[in-house]
Design an enzyme around this catalytic site. Structure first.
Site, PDB file in Angstrom:
ATOM      1  N   HIS A 154      13.264   0.258 -10.532  1.00 47.40           N
ATOM      2  CA  HIS A 154      13.955   1.052 -11.531  1.00 47.40           C
ATOM      3  C   HIS A 154      13.464   0.659 -12.911  1.00 47.40           C
ATOM      4  O   HIS A 154      13.148  -0.510 -13.139  1.00 47.40           O
ATOM      5  CB  HIS A 154      15.476   0.827 -11.441  1.00 47.40           C
ATOM      6  CG  HIS A 154      16.244   1.884 -12.138  1.00 47.40           C
ATOM      7  ND1 HIS A 154      16.541   1.815 -13.474  1.00 47.40           N
ATOM      8  CD2 HIS A 154      16.735   3.054 -11.685  1.00 47.40           C
ATOM      9  CE1 HIS A 154      17.209   2.895 -13.814  1.00 47.40           C
ATOM     10  NE2 HIS A 154      17.338   3.675 -12.757  1.00 47.40           N
ATOM     11  N   ASP A 177      19.150   5.521  -4.646  1.00 46.91           N
ATOM     12  CA  ASP A 177      18.604   6.445  -3.658  1.00 46.91           C
ATOM     13  C   ASP A 177      18.334   5.812  -2.302  1.00 46.91           C
ATOM     14  O   ASP A 177      18.117   6.520  -1.325  1.00 46.91           O
ATOM     15  CB  ASP A 177      17.296   7.059  -4.180  1.00 46.91           C
ATOM     16  CG  ASP A 177      17.556   8.023  -5.308  1.00 46.91           C
ATOM     17  OD1 ASP A 177      18.551   8.737  -5.230  1.00 46.91           O
ATOM     18  OD2 ASP A 177      16.778   8.044  -6.266  1.00 46.91           O
TER      19      ASP A 177
HETATM   20  N1  ACO Z   1       7.132   0.054  -4.687  1.00 48.49           N
HETATM   21  C1  ACO Z   1       6.074  -0.770  -4.993  1.00 48.49           C
HETATM   22  N2  ACO Z   1       5.789  -1.180  -6.246  1.00 48.49           N
HETATM   23  C2  ACO Z   1       6.600  -0.754  -7.232  1.00 48.49           C
HETATM   24  C3  ACO Z   1       7.714   0.078  -6.992  1.00 48.49           C
HETATM   25  C4  ACO Z   1       7.970   0.483  -5.658  1.00 48.49           C
HETATM   26  N3  ACO Z   1       9.002   1.279  -5.358  1.00 48.49           N
HETATM   27  N4  ACO Z   1       8.334   0.341  -8.163  1.00 48.49           N
HETATM   28  C5  ACO Z   1       7.640  -0.299  -9.112  1.00 48.49           C
HETATM   29  N5  ACO Z   1       6.596  -0.982  -8.554  1.00 48.49           N
HETATM   30  C6  ACO Z   1       5.650  -1.854  -9.251  1.00 48.49           C
HETATM   31  C7  ACO Z   1       4.592  -1.057 -10.015  1.00 48.49           C
HETATM   32  O1  ACO Z   1       3.472  -0.771  -9.212  1.00 48.49           O
HETATM   33  C8  ACO Z   1       4.283  -1.988 -11.156  1.00 48.49           C
HETATM   34  O2  ACO Z   1       3.440  -2.996 -10.660  1.00 48.49           O
HETATM   35  P1  ACO Z   1       2.354  -3.736 -11.642  1.00 48.49           P
HETATM   36  O3  ACO Z   1       3.128  -4.242 -12.822  1.00 48.49           O
HETATM   37  O4  ACO Z   1       1.792  -4.824 -10.776  1.00 48.49           O
HETATM   38  O5  ACO Z   1       1.359  -2.681 -12.004  1.00 48.49           O
HETATM   39  C9  ACO Z   1       5.630  -2.641 -11.462  1.00 48.49           C
HETATM   40  O6  ACO Z   1       6.368  -2.584 -10.237  1.00 48.49           O
HETATM   41  C10 ACO Z   1       6.433  -1.952 -12.555  1.00 48.49           C
HETATM   42  O7  ACO Z   1       6.534  -0.601 -12.201  1.00 48.49           O
HETATM   43  P2  ACO Z   1       6.426   0.582 -13.251  1.00 48.49           P
HETATM   44  O8  ACO Z   1       5.751   1.729 -12.591  1.00 48.49           O
HETATM   45  O9  ACO Z   1       5.862   0.101 -14.542  1.00 48.49           O
HETATM   46  O10 ACO Z   1       7.956   0.882 -13.447  1.00 48.49           O
HETATM   47  P3  ACO Z   1       8.563   2.182 -14.046  1.00 48.49           P
HETATM   48  O11 ACO Z   1       9.757   1.773 -14.813  1.00 48.49           O
HETATM   49  O12 ACO Z   1       7.532   2.976 -14.777  1.00 48.49           O
HETATM   50  O13 ACO Z   1       8.961   3.048 -12.753  1.00 48.49           O
HETATM   51  C11 ACO Z   1      10.207   3.878 -10.917  1.00 48.49           C
HETATM   52  C12 ACO Z   1      10.232   3.079 -12.234  1.00 48.49           C
HETATM   53  C13 ACO Z   1       9.550   5.246 -11.174  1.00 48.49           C
HETATM   54  C14 ACO Z   1      11.635   4.121 -10.461  1.00 48.49           C
HETATM   55  C15 ACO Z   1       9.419   3.074  -9.851  1.00 48.49           C
HETATM   56  O14 ACO Z   1      10.084   1.860  -9.597  1.00 48.49           O
HETATM   57  C16 ACO Z   1       9.226   3.861  -8.546  1.00 48.49           C
HETATM   58  O15 ACO Z   1       8.275   4.628  -8.447  1.00 48.49           O
HETATM   59  N6  ACO Z   1      10.130   3.684  -7.547  1.00 48.49           N
HETATM   60  C17 ACO Z   1      10.071   4.457  -6.322  1.00 48.49           C
HETATM   61  C18 ACO Z   1      10.690   5.840  -6.519  1.00 48.49           C
HETATM   62  C19 ACO Z   1      12.193   5.755  -6.688  1.00 48.49           C
HETATM   63  O16 ACO Z   1      12.894   5.108  -5.947  1.00 48.49           O
HETATM   64  N7  ACO Z   1      12.686   6.503  -7.667  1.00 48.49           N
HETATM   65  C20 ACO Z   1      14.131   6.581  -7.927  1.00 48.49           C
HETATM   66  C21 ACO Z   1      14.466   5.886  -9.181  1.00 48.49           C
HETATM   67  S1  ACO Z   1      16.174   5.826  -9.477  1.00 48.49           S
HETATM   68  C22 ACO Z   1      16.618   7.392  -9.812  1.00 48.49           C
HETATM   69  O17 ACO Z   1      15.949   8.187 -10.389  1.00 48.49           O
HETATM   70  C23 ACO Z   1      17.893   7.719  -9.296  1.00 48.49           C
END
Ligand code: ACO
Length: 452
Positions: free
Chosen positions: A304, A361
């Site tokens: 998140h 989720d």
């Molecule tokens: N699985 C694996 N790696 C992940 C995940 C994940 N679900 N989420 C984040 N990371 C990693 C990224 O690859 C990144 O790694 P790095 O720093 O080594 O490059 C690090 O964690 C930080 O992630 P960001 O992409 O910078 O985080 P951001 O805040 O941009 O994204 C998001 C947040 C979109 C929710 C992300 O965690 C994700 O894609 N999760 C999966 C989809 C999801 O569950 N979405 C629902 C969110 S809650 C909602 O809307 C109700």
């Protein structure tokens, strides 16, 4: 003395004021930065940008805190109803008995959808995703309900219409997708009970209202009702900043929510869990894929932007899954798989070091399955819940004297000024982007005719 931050550019020092929120959060006010220095800030995805001052929702991602208008989410989930939370978010205070009664009357008065709108529903191709239908229909409402003269009345009635009709339209699209007779809203039922009845009542099998299921839906929607400047709320504010009508703003919010990185994650979680349970995909492989930077796959329902600890909503949702499955005496292999996957992820070094925990989720789909909601309606359920949040955010922005049209800047990294070259003198150039059309294998698509 008020705090400020010094920015040194070359020989000059600029003082930027600091804004402190009621919970002690601090922000550097850069609103005059470009005017005074010629510089802008760079912040992809606005991860560090406060785009507004807001009184609606407080989150602390490190401590796992979520409060609507100051009231903890745990208390609202336990003691309140969704209808009351809608009122709280939009109006700022919990309603008195008289106010909630009045609100219920208005919701009932505006619960029907114009019969002419049925034609739209009926003519969508059968496999259209309900989020696409809902987004279009929210926008279409504007054509059926044009502006009222009085602005205050216009806002009040539009808000009530949206809260009531979006729920009716969601149930209606489900019924039509099944080829079943549409069930009309009943004035004697509560907001949540009404939805369940419109979804599941049939002339051959009358729906029996179960207070535990009504409570579960109410809690589900309360947990989704607002989440401060999330992607869809930011879009609603952004569209609203152009003074676009509220229906169109909500339609844009629904479209944003549809994405698998946002509300669409609840459907993606079920797909991942189904692959594990039904296709035999190993959990280890799922985790390895999520960690592989070359693979675009991320573990849905994990991570998140704000929460760097367990999402407080996920805790409540997980408990709700257990309660519902126990009540209906269901064993859902997907819940077992989810719990095991969570355990593996939470012990994995990558997930620990990246502070990746389950978000709302991760368990919400399992709760919805237990109630009988089909998978392609999951994100629609999220949208109904998030609607009051979008409206509250839109309204706050509408009346905010400091609000401006949302118009970020950019840092241009493209070609500098160059000449137009006639087609017969052009040479193929390599670039970062894969050209869209030239590599297109036209023979793969015989039904598309290409213009010479
Ligand atoms: N699985 C694996 N790696 C992940 C995940 C994940 N679900 N989420 C984040 N990371 C990693 C990224 O690859 C990144 O790694 P790095 O720093 O080594 O490059 C690090 O964690 C930080 O992630 P960001 O992409 O910078 O985080 P951001 O805040 O941009 O994204 C998001 C947040 C979109 C929710 C992300 O965690 C994700 O894609 N999760 C999966 C989809 C999801 O569950 N979405 C629902 C969110 S809650 C909602 O809307 C109700």
């Amino acid at each position: 003395m008020s705090e400020y931050v010094k920015v040194v550019i070359g020989e000059k020092t600029y003082e930027l004021p600091v804004i402190v929120g009621t919970e002690g959060e601090k922000a550097i006010d850069i609103s005059r930065l470009r005017r005074d220095t010629g510089y802008i800030t760079y912040d992809p995805g606005y991860a560090n940008t406060g785009s507004c001052k807001s009184n609606i929702t407080f989150m602390n991602g490190e401590k796992g805190i979520l409060r609507y208008r100051g009231i903890p989410i745990e208390e609202l989930a336990e003691k309140s109803s969704f209808r009351e939370v809608v009122y709280l978010l939009i109006n700022g205070e919990l309603p008195t008995q008289r106010q909630i009664n009045r609100f219920s009357v208005l919701l009932n008065d505006h619960s029907l959808v114009h019969e002419d709108m049925r034609t739209f529903f009926e003519n969508y191709p059968k496999r259209t995703h309900p989020m696409g239908i809902l987004s279009s229909m929210a926008n279409t409402l504007k054509s059926f309900y044009p502006y009222l003269e009085n602005q205050e009345e216009e806002i009040n009635i539009t808000v009530t219409r949206l809260i009531s009709k979006v729920r009716t339209m969601a149930a209606m699209s489900y019924k039509m997708s099944r080829g079943h007779q549409v069930v009309y809203p009943r004035p004697d039922l509560s907001y949540c009970a009404n939805f369940l009845n419109m979804m599941f009542h049939t002339p051959v099998k009358p729906y029996e209202i179960d207070p535990d299921v009504v409570k579960a839906i109410s809690v589900f929607w309360i947990l989704h009702a607002d989440h401060e400047q999330n992607a869809s709320a930011a879009v609603v504010r952004s569209v609203g900043s152009a003074k676009t009508n509220l229906y169109a703003c909500i339609s844009a919010g629904i479209s944003t929510l549809w994405g698998p990185l946002h509300g669409g994650a609840n459907q993606a979680v079920i797909n991942t869990l189904s692959d594990i349970v039904n296709q035999g995909t190993s959990m280890k492989k799922v985790i390895e894929r999520a960690k592989d930077k070359k693979d675009p796959f991320r573990l849905p329902g994990f991570g998140h932007r704000v929460y760097k600890t367990y999402d407080p909503r996920a805790k409540i949702m997980k408990r709700m899954c257990d309660t519902l499955l126990e009540k209906f005496n269901i064993t859902d292999p997907l819940l077992d798989a989810a719990k095991e996957l969570e355990e593996i992820a939470l012990e994995d070094e990558y997930f620990i070091s990246h502070n990746l925990y389950p978000n709302v989720d991760f368990y919400s789909g399992i709760a919805l399955r237990a109630i009988g909601i089909p998978t392609n309606m999951f994100t629609v359920m999220f949208a109904i819940g998030r609607l009051p949040g979008w409206i509250a955010q839109w309204r706050e922005n509408f009346y905010d004297a400091e609000s401006k049209i949302c118009r970020p800047r950019q840092i241009y990294m493209g070609e500098q000024k160059r000449e137009y070259i006639p087609i017969d003198k052009r040479e193929k150039k390599g670039g970062d982007l894969q050209p869209l059309f030239t590599e297109f294998q036209t023979d793969k698509y015989p039904d598309i005719s290409f213009q010479e």
